[in-house]
Design a protein around this motif. Structure first.
Motif, PDB file in Angstrom:
ATOM      1  N   PRO A   1      -4.710  -1.054  -4.220  1.00 39.48           N
ATOM      2  CA  PRO A   1      -4.614  -1.787  -2.947  1.00 39.48           C
ATOM      3  C   PRO A   1      -5.154  -0.971  -1.775  1.00 39.48           C
ATOM      4  O   PRO A   1      -5.767  -1.524  -0.862  1.00 39.48           O
ATOM      5  N   ALA A   2      -4.966   0.342  -1.814  1.00 41.32           N
ATOM      6  CA  ALA A   2      -5.478   1.178  -0.729  1.00 41.32           C
ATOM      7  C   ALA A   2      -7.003   1.204  -0.777  1.00 41.32           C
ATOM      8  O   ALA A   2      -7.682   1.152   0.247  1.00 41.32           O
TER       9      ALA A   2
ATOM     10  N   ASN B   1     -12.547  -3.057   2.593  1.00 37.97           N
ATOM     11  CA  ASN B   1     -12.602  -4.012   3.709  1.00 37.97           C
ATOM     12  C   ASN B   1     -13.062  -3.333   4.993  1.00 37.97           C
ATOM     13  O   ASN B   1     -13.814  -3.916   5.778  1.00 37.97           O
ATOM     14  N   LEU B   2     -12.591  -2.103   5.196  1.00 40.60           N
ATOM     15  CA  LEU B   2     -12.973  -1.381   6.414  1.00 40.60           C
ATOM     16  C   LEU B   2     -14.464  -1.055   6.397  1.00 40.60           C
ATOM     17  O   LEU B   2     -15.160  -1.196   7.397  1.00 40.60           O
ATOM     18  N   GLU B   3     -14.935  -0.634   5.226  1.00 38.11           N
ATOM     19  CA  GLU B   3     -16.355  -0.308   5.104  1.00 38.11           C
ATOM     20  C   GLU B   3     -17.203  -1.551   5.382  1.00 38.11           C
ATOM     21  O   GLU B   3     -18.177  -1.506   6.133  1.00 38.11           O
TER      22      GLU B   3
ATOM     23  N   ALA C   1     -16.306  -4.133   7.080  1.00 34.14           N
ATOM     24  CA  ALA C   1     -16.136  -4.596   8.463  1.00 34.14           C
ATOM     25  C   ALA C   1     -17.056  -3.833   9.412  1.00 34.14           C
ATOM     26  O   ALA C   1     -17.651  -4.412  10.314  1.00 34.14           O
TER      27      ALA C   1
ATOM     28  N   LEU D   1     -18.549   4.865  -0.071  1.00 32.28           N
ATOM     29  CA  LEU D   1     -17.674   5.451  -1.084  1.00 32.28           C
ATOM     30  C   LEU D   1     -17.685   4.520  -2.288  1.00 32.28           C
ATOM     31  O   LEU D   1     -18.111   3.365  -2.186  1.00 32.28           O
TER      32      LEU D   1
ATOM     33  N   LEU E   1     -10.194   7.171  11.898  1.00 30.65           N
ATOM     34  CA  LEU E   1     -10.828   6.610  10.704  1.00 30.65           C
ATOM     35  C   LEU E   1     -12.154   7.318  10.418  1.00 30.65           C
ATOM     36  O   LEU E   1     -12.514   7.555   9.278  1.00 30.65           O
TER      37      LEU E   1
ATOM     38  N   VAL F   1      -6.688   6.940  -4.928  1.00 24.61           N
ATOM     39  CA  VAL F   1      -5.521   6.279  -4.332  1.00 24.61           C
ATOM     40  C   VAL F   1      -5.297   4.972  -5.084  1.00 24.61           C
ATOM     41  O   VAL F   1      -6.194   4.504  -5.770  1.00 24.61           O
TER      42      VAL F   1
ATOM     43  N   PRO G   1     -12.087   7.456  -3.913  1.00 20.03           N
ATOM     44  CA  PRO G   1     -10.768   7.922  -3.477  1.00 20.03           C
ATOM     45  C   PRO G   1      -9.727   7.734  -4.569  1.00 20.03           C
ATOM     46  O   PRO G   1      -9.635   6.657  -5.166  1.00 20.03           O
TER      47      PRO G   1
ATOM     48  N   ARG H   1      -8.835  -1.122  -1.823  1.00 21.81           N
ATOM     49  CA  ARG H   1      -9.280  -2.441  -1.355  1.00 21.81           C
ATOM     50  C   ARG H   1      -9.329  -2.450   0.181  1.00 21.81           C
ATOM     51  O   ARG H   1     -10.274  -2.959   0.771  1.00 21.81           O
ATOM     52  N   THR H   2      -8.319  -1.883   0.806  1.00 18.57           N
ATOM     53  CA  THR H   2      -8.322  -1.839   2.276  1.00 18.57           C
ATOM     54  C   THR H   2      -9.495  -0.994   2.773  1.00 18.57           C
ATOM     55  O   THR H   2     -10.166  -1.357   3.743  1.00 18.57           O
ATOM     56  N   MET H   3      -9.768   0.103   2.082  1.00 15.16           N
ATOM     57  CA  MET H   3     -10.909   0.937   2.456  1.00 15.16           C
ATOM     58  C   MET H   3     -12.210   0.144   2.329  1.00 15.16           C
ATOM     59  O   MET H   3     -13.097   0.217   3.182  1.00 15.16           O
TER      60      MET H   3
ATOM     61  N   LEU I   1       0.872  -1.175   0.000  1.00 13.43           N
ATOM     62  CA  LEU I   1       0.000   0.000   0.000  1.00 13.43           C
ATOM     63  C   LEU I   1       0.900   1.214   0.000  1.00 13.43           C
ATOM     64  O   LEU I   1       1.532   1.520   0.999  1.00 13.43           O
TER      65      LEU I   1
ATOM     66  N   ASP J   1      -7.112  11.071   0.831  1.00 16.28           N
ATOM     67  CA  ASP J   1      -8.264  10.910  -0.029  1.00 16.28           C
ATOM     68  C   ASP J   1      -8.955   9.627   0.416  1.00 16.28           C
ATOM     69  O   ASP J   1      -8.310   8.606   0.601  1.00 16.28           O
TER      70      ASP J   1
ATOM     71  N   LEU K   1     -15.922   2.170  -4.076  1.00 17.32           N
ATOM     72  CA  LEU K   1     -14.719   1.339  -3.966  1.00 17.32           C
ATOM     73  C   LEU K   1     -14.945   0.071  -4.760  1.00 17.32           C
ATOM     74  O   LEU K   1     -14.422  -0.984  -4.451  1.00 17.32           O
TER      75      LEU K   1
ATOM     76  N   ALA L   1     -10.324  -6.275   9.092  1.00 14.02           N
ATOM     77  CA  ALA L   1     -10.344  -5.683   7.759  1.00 14.02           C
ATOM     78  C   ALA L   1      -8.928  -5.638   7.190  1.00 14.02           C
ATOM     79  O   ALA L   1      -8.719  -5.714   5.985  1.00 14.02           O
TER      80      ALA L   1
END
Lengths: 479, 421, 451
Positions: free
Chosen positions: B394-395, B401-403, B405, B415, B185, B391, B389, B397-399, A176, A186, B417, A444
């Motif tokens: 991979p970033a 996952n957070l959403e 979760a 968002l 977050l 970005v 976003p 993707r992490t976002m 990342l 962002d 994603l 996550a």
């Protein structure tokens, strides 16, 4: 550990990047919290983000856990290995990638040492503000993992306020790249969330830090008190009057004695019950004004003597005593347990008194040295690890101190992190729902829970079986 | 659709009676949605449990001043913090403030003034900005240069999760690393992860005095060069702003605040760079007209800037060259306001922004490495999507996952994603 | 030989002083090189403790970590708990030597080196002449064919002077006093110094004499034993310590007080200041060693206040080219805590021309015979020092330890650098002789040096 995996890892990091000899693995069994020890089966010392990513891909394939380690100076067991996981050390990742004076940031590899970062930009009149007491050894990656503090965080804020970007390798070896220092993230603030995650979200391999202009004038005041309460009250009063020094530190008598016996002897008077170390910085007018008002408070609170230093050497000397305080305690006791509780700054005196009572009740020697301005207490309890009863009493005292602080509206840790040490106490502060939400956030990032497993969150909060509590003796966890 | 809406309204009334103070929100294009305003943790909890059970998508809002990002299009219900406004705890001796999310920043500022504190951000319309709304939007004030972004002021949160549980992150302490910074977050997450119901902020000493220095400058380049000279001074200004004026010139404004003696000293330094300038000032009062004008900068021309550019300080001039060049070619004179120290620029195009010009700006700015965000209807079709976003994948993707979760059932809007697996 | 009990293999009690804080890590040259915890002071103490607790055998990996250590003692300077790593490491090495599986050749070499070569002047003289012959014949250029890696640096060694220039110091050099009191000092020529750096010995002794001291160099004292102690031959070190004590005990000043022993080799000085560490407290030699140790002072410490009292000592402009920097020998700054005096002296000799060397307290990799035993590691440790020297812009590097001087000279020649490496005593002598000749109204006569 699977021999095919070891061979594949060796191919990635090279002969010097991998340790699997049982003798040479032994020193990795603890971090700064020597009470806990688990010998890891393998240590990796990669040099680049790409190597870290490749290693983590392989480890994901084999389902092996990963404990990231910077310098291993943490005091909460955040880098204590797990018996079946590898330790991934950033000790060989110490390249400075970019120093951008114009835009005031630097990009470095995670293994760069905190104090070197400041040294690097000194010539340009810039500084990296967070200065944990272990700064001469601790790495910036470790600072990111723990959201480290330090005396100057009183003015400048903890590490998180100084991290502009990160390169993170995720649990499955993906990179990342969030290293661009833009003013706002962002989408979600992944960097802000990552800082302080104690190695459970991923491995930070590169860090973009904010550099701040160094203050033109710095004055250190050393106020000597015949009474610890008065020192605490002075701090509360300074906060209440909204004066803004850059650091406020208190050392008690036992600490003073230890420091004065050490290589960091700073000329603190041995007969004092407490000294309050105050740093004021800014432009001449500002420093003069604030220092004057602080002096008035100190005198009103009965300071016996106030020494001041503006000359860099003298200041450094006064500070060296504070920064070396923890290690200097090694002179007064074979072992030391350092708590790290935070309390509202209106309650400093009460809580400091309470810590003294708690230790007295358990017949333990206590030295207090702490970031008073932030309400961050560091009761240092002396013990000898070879005395199991004393170890038990120390752990009980530590728990009682945290309980008292939480009851007073405080928290478990101001800068050292939760690690393994404060797992049990997490439930003093957080409800099952709070912890469950944190577990979801963790998953996550790391759905298989292979990153620094068992740290930061009590496992049963994540519906896992909790392993043994702190051991009574140092070697019992050793395998 | 309209029956469903009517059903939802009656279902809410049946379940909650008057407790939610149901109203109707009317938006652009004749769109209207029911708007609920729960008070207290329990009410939030119940509303969200209801929404989850009934599969109703909810957008948490404050007073609804920032709905143009488009999240509102994804939901059937608005849940506003507007009535949940109590101050929970102001501890003058500790310099911290805890309040419910619906508290207006203006009122909070008044509340803590008595104890000699100020808070940040100082936003354009503090009486119409809620604490929760400012946090969720990651809103800036004109005082950010000195005090930092709102996410750095946040000490802790209580939030209502999609399943109705109320959880906390952080606390009320100025220093605390216990647990994850989930509150970080949430700051700037636009209400897509959870509802902020209560927040604690770090406070700052109320300055004794302030002064606004104003000077005019010639070209864009002059303005930026002068700004950089000001930023290089050993002073800690609250703001250094450069904005273009009606003609071809620029205006530079510097705000200083703090102890009397320090402000006097800093003013002398500023005058060395700006020998010809006007000053206004006195006792610190955010109600003073010139400071109100400063804080309203982001709503110049009465609206939020359709284009925000974020870059590195050393690259701001490059970004402005692109903007001015493209606009000149289209005979358009944009209004520009910048915080050169933050490398932040806002651009207004007037009533009309030709889609072609918008796209060109979008393309050229991004190609030159600047980050940008469009806001409102002037975003050109195909331009950078503020909800997606910008970005690397991979970033994102992490976002994603957070959403998932925190909001697995999609109770809150999300968002974009969607390129994640 | 029966295996000793585990606790006696290391200084277990001392190992407990370490609180595992890790502040020493970055000071350690071998940790900086490898990033491996086992190659750090904290890691090595951890291993020693584990040996004592019988959690690990004194195996080859343990031995390797002991030998990898340069014993620079930088960690002691930064240890807040005051752990004395040097003596701990020396005793661990000595015990390890007693249990390690050791080949015939190794035993013979050690015995020859420590028991025959170092303590014997004649052997050393022969060795010096042999080296000179090798150099004269140009064999040093092909030495690597026989010696491998170890021989590769032979070609970069400073030239050995002919025997005539390697003469030993007279037993007594009279003080050059014009007025005032005469003092007496004891002086040690050392083992390899007369072979490699005879001019440095003379410079130091002449400087002391010029500053008003009668210089006694006791006959028959060759090696101080520090190399033995560092490398696990504590018995050999004890033997030499007794000789040392006996040789220096009779040297007294005019007032009958024991004269200070002035040492211009930091490694020897550090060892001699801790000579009592070699003897148990109930050993009668312990008291004598303690008294001896109290007399030991470094050349720079002895000279600095005397120079400070004078106004006429400054080097001529042409004596040295460009900026001058000081590199702290580890055994001076870390083991003896001497940092200010050499800087004061330089500030006096070359005012306005002194530049600081970044990382001047870091080890240069010489470390006694380390550079001989582990040439590759030694060079790796040296490399960042060389880079720092280059950044400093200095044209002359000054140090005060023969090992460091040799390491710098060899290393810089290898790197093709033209920076000069000098012992501080050489500068002091030059300045003093200039001052004296200035006062005597003579020109061009450079005192008695090399007369």
């Amino acid at each position: 550990m699977d021999t095919k995996l070891v061979a594949a890892l060796r191919a990635v990091v090279g002969e010097r990047g991998l340790i699997d000899d049982p003798t040479r693995l032994l020193p990795y069994e603890s971090d700064g919290l020597a009470m806990l020890a688990v010998r890891p089966p393998l240590v990796l010392l990669p040099r680049t983000t790409a190597e870290v990513a490749r290693c983590m891909q392989l480890l994901a394939e084999y389902g092996v856990s990963i404990v990231a380690r910077g310098a291993g100076t943490g005091l909460a067991g955040g880098a204590t290995p797990v018996a079946d996981g590898v330790v991934l050390s950033t000790a060989r990742m110490r390249d400075v990638l970019e120093v951008n004076v114009e835009d005031r940031f630097a990009r470095v590899q995670a293994g760069v040492v905190n104090v070197d970062l400041s040294g690097l930009c000194q010539a340009h009149g810039l500084a990296y503000a967070p200065d944990p007491s272990s700064q001469m050894a601790c790495t910036i990656g470790g600072n990111v993992a723990n959201n480290s503090g330090g005396p100057h965080c009183f003015k400048y804020g903890a590490t998180t306020r100084h991290i502009l970007g990160l390169v993170i390798v995720t649990h499955d070896g993906e990179i990342l790249d969030l290293s661009e220092p833009v003013v706002d993230p962002d989408g979600y603030d992944l960097v802000g969330l990552f800082v302080g995650s104690e190695g459970t979200f991923g491995v930070a391999t590169e860090v973009t830090v904010r550099l701040v202009p160094a203050a033109p004038v710095v004055e250190v005041q050393l106020a000597i008190f015949a009474d610890l309460d008065a020192a605490c009250d002075s701090v509360s009063e300074i906060i209440k009057q909204r004066l803004e020094p850059s650091a406020l530190e208190i050392l008690d008598k036992l600490t003073i004695e230890a420091v004065e016996d050490s290589v960091f002897a700073a000329g603190y008077p041995r007969e004092a019950e407490a000294v309050l170390l105050i740093e004021v910085e800014g432009v001449e007018t500002e420093v003069n004004g604030i220092a004057r008002e602080i002096r008035t408070i100190l005198e009103a609170r009965g300071a016996l003597e106030i020494r001041t230093a503006r000359d860099a050497t003298q200041r450094k000397k006064l500070w060296a005593g504070r920064k070396g305080a923890f290690g200097a305690m090694g002179r007064i006791a074979p072992d030391l347990y350092v708590a790290d509780a935070v309390v509202p700054r209106t309650k400093l005196r009460d809580l400091v008194r309470r810590t003294i009572e708690i230790c007295r009740e358990r017949d333990l020697r206590l030295a207090n040295v702490f970031h008073a301005g932030d309400g961050n207490l560091h009761p240092n309890i002396c013990y000898d690890r070879r005395d199991p009863d004393e170890v038990r009493r120390v752990l009980a005292a530590g728990h009682a101190i945290l309980e008292a602080c939480v009851e007073a509206g405080g928290a478990l840790t101001g800068e050292h992190g939760v690690g393994l040490e404060k797992l049990a106490e997490m439930e003093l502060l957080f409800t099952a729902d709070d912890l469950a939400a944190m577990c979801r956030v963790r998953e996550a990032w790391d759905p298989e829970r292979r990153l620094n497993p068992g740290k930061l969150l009590p496992m049963h909060a994540c519906l896992e079986i909790r392993t043994a509590a702190l051991p009574p003796a140092p070697t019992s966890l050793d395998t | 659709m309209s029956t469903a809406k009517a059903d939802l309204r009656s279902a809410l009334e049946a379940r909650f009676g008057d407790a939610l103070a149901l109203e109707t929100w009317s938006g652009p294009g004749g769109r209207s949605l029911p708007l609920a305003a729960p008070i207290g943790d329990e009410a939030w909890s119940e509303l969200l449990r209801f929404a989850r059970a009934e599969r109703v998508r909810v957008l948490p809002v404050g007073l609804g001043s920032k709905l143009e990002l488009g999240l509102v299009d994804q939901v059937e219900l608005l849940a506003s913090t507007r009535s949940d406004t109590d101050v929970i705890d102001y501890e003058p001796g500790d310099g911290t403030l805890t309040a419910r999310a619906g508290a207006r920043l203006g009122r909070l500022a008044q509340h803590i003034r008595v104890g000699g504190h100020r808070l940040t951000p100082t936003v354009p319309e503090p009486e119409r900005t809620t604490l929760g709304g400012a946090l969720a939007a990651g809103q800036d004030g004109f005082d950010r240069l000195r005090y930092g972004p709102i996410r750095h002021q946040l000490l802790g949160l209580r939030m209502a999760l999609a399943d109705g549980t109320i959880v906390k992150s952080g606390g009320k302490l100025v220093k605390n690393v216990t647990g994850y910074d989930v509150h970080r977050l949430l700051a700037g997450s636009l209400g897509t992860l959870a509802v902020i119901v209560e927040a604690s902020l770090r406070l700052y000493p109320l300055p004794e005095t302030h002064v606004l220095v104003r000077a005019s400058s010639g070209s864009t380049n002059d303005a930026l060069t002068t700004s950089r000279a000001l930023l290089a001074l050993p002073i800690r200004p609250v703001a250094v702003v450069a904005r273009n004026t009606g003609g071809s010139g620029w205006t530079i404004e510097v705000v200083l605040e703090g102890r009397d003696d320090v402000v006097t000293w800093e003013l002398a330094r500023v005058r060395e760079v700006l020998p010809v300038c006007t000053t206004e000032g006195g006792r610190h009062d955010l109600g003073a007209p010139h400071l109100r004008a400063m804080s309203a900068l982001e709503r110049r021309s009465g609206s939020w800037p359709p284009l925000t550019i974020r870059t590195r300080p050393s690259r701001l001039a490059d970004a402005l060259v692109i903007v001015e060049g493209a606009c000149l070619a289209a005979s358009l004179r944009p209004e520009i306001a910048t915080h050169p120290g933050l490398a932040l620029a806002w651009v207004w195009f007037g009533d009309e922004l030709p889609a072609e010009l918008g796209l060109r700006l979008d393309r050229e700015l991004r190609a030159d490495g600047h980050a940008l965000r469009w806001r409102g209807p002037q975003r050109p079709p195909g331009g950078q999507d503020p909800l997606r976003p910008d970005v690397p994948a991979p970033a994102r993707r992490t976002m994603f996952n957070l959403e998932r979760a925190l909001d697995p059932d999609g109770v809150f809007p999300g968002l974009r994603l969607d390129d994640a697996p | 030989m029966t295996l000793p009990d585990a606790k006696s293999l290391v200084d277990y009690a001392k190992s407990l002083d370490c609180i595992h804080c890790g502040l020493c890590l970055q000071s350690c040259p071998t940790f900086r090189l490898t990033g491996a915890e086992s190659s750090s002071p904290r890691g090595r103490i951890h291993l020693m403790r584990a040996i004592g607790e019988e959690r690990v055998e004194p195996n080859a990996a343990y031995g390797e970590e002991l030998e990898f250590c340069l014993l620079c003692r930088h960690c002691e300077s930064v240890c807040p708990a005051g752990v004395r790593f040097g003596p701990m490491m020396e005793s661990a090495r000595a015990s390890y030597e007693s249990v390690r599986p050791s080949g015939f050749l190794r035993r013979q070499l050690r015995s020859f080196g420590f028991r025959r070569l170092l303590p014997g002047r004649i052997a050393l003289r022969l060795f010096g002449s042999f080296l000179r012959a090798v150099q004269v014949l140009g064999l040093d250029r092909i030495a690597f064919l026989v010696l491998g890696e170890r021989g590769r640096d032979l070609v970069h060694l400073p030239r050995i002077a002919p025997l005539s220039a390697r003469r030993l110091l007279p037993e007594t050099i009279e003080a050059k006093v014009e007025n005032g009191q005469e003092a007496a000092v004891g002086f040690l020529e050392g083992c390899v110094m007369p072979e490699l750096f005879p001019h440095v010995n003379r410079a130091a002794a002449n400087s002391l004499a010029a500053l008003g001291a009668r210089v006694h160099t006791p006959r028959g004292i060759v090696c101080c034993g520090s190399l033995h102690a560092h490398n696990g031959d504590l018995e050999g070190a004890r033997m030499l310590a007794r000789k040392l004590i006996e040789g220096f005990e009779p040297i007294k000043g005019g007032d009958g007080e024991a004269a200070p022993i002035v040492i211009h080799s930091a490694g020897c000085g550090a060892h001699m200041r801790e000579l009592f560490e070699l003897f148990e407290a109930d050993d009668p030699w312990h008291a004598r060693a303690t008294a001896f140790a109290a007399r030991v002072t470094d050349f720079t410490q002895y000279v600095a206040p005397l120079l400070a009292a004078r106004t006429d000592v400054e080097l001529d402009e042409g004596a040295l080219e460009g900026p001058v920097t000081w590199d702290d020998p580890c055994h001076l700054c870390h083991a003896q805590g001497v940092r200010e005096e050499p800087r004061d002296i330089l500030a006096r000799l070359v005012p306005n021309r002194r530049v600081e060397l970044e990382g001047s307290e870091n080890c240069c990799g010489s470390a006694g015979i380390y550079s001989l035993l582990r040439p590759a590691d030694s060079r790796a440790v040296f490399e960042p020092k060389r880079a720092a020297l280059e950044r400093s812009g200095a044209r002359t590097l000054v140090t005060a330890n023969p090992g460091c001087q040799l390491q710098w000279q060899t290393g810089l020649r290898r790197a093709g650098s033209s920076v000069r490496v000098l012992h501080l005593a050489e500068l002091v002598e030059r300045a003093l002789s200039r001052a004296r000749s200035g006062r005597a109204g003579q020109q061009g006569h450079s005192a008695q040096q090399d007369a």
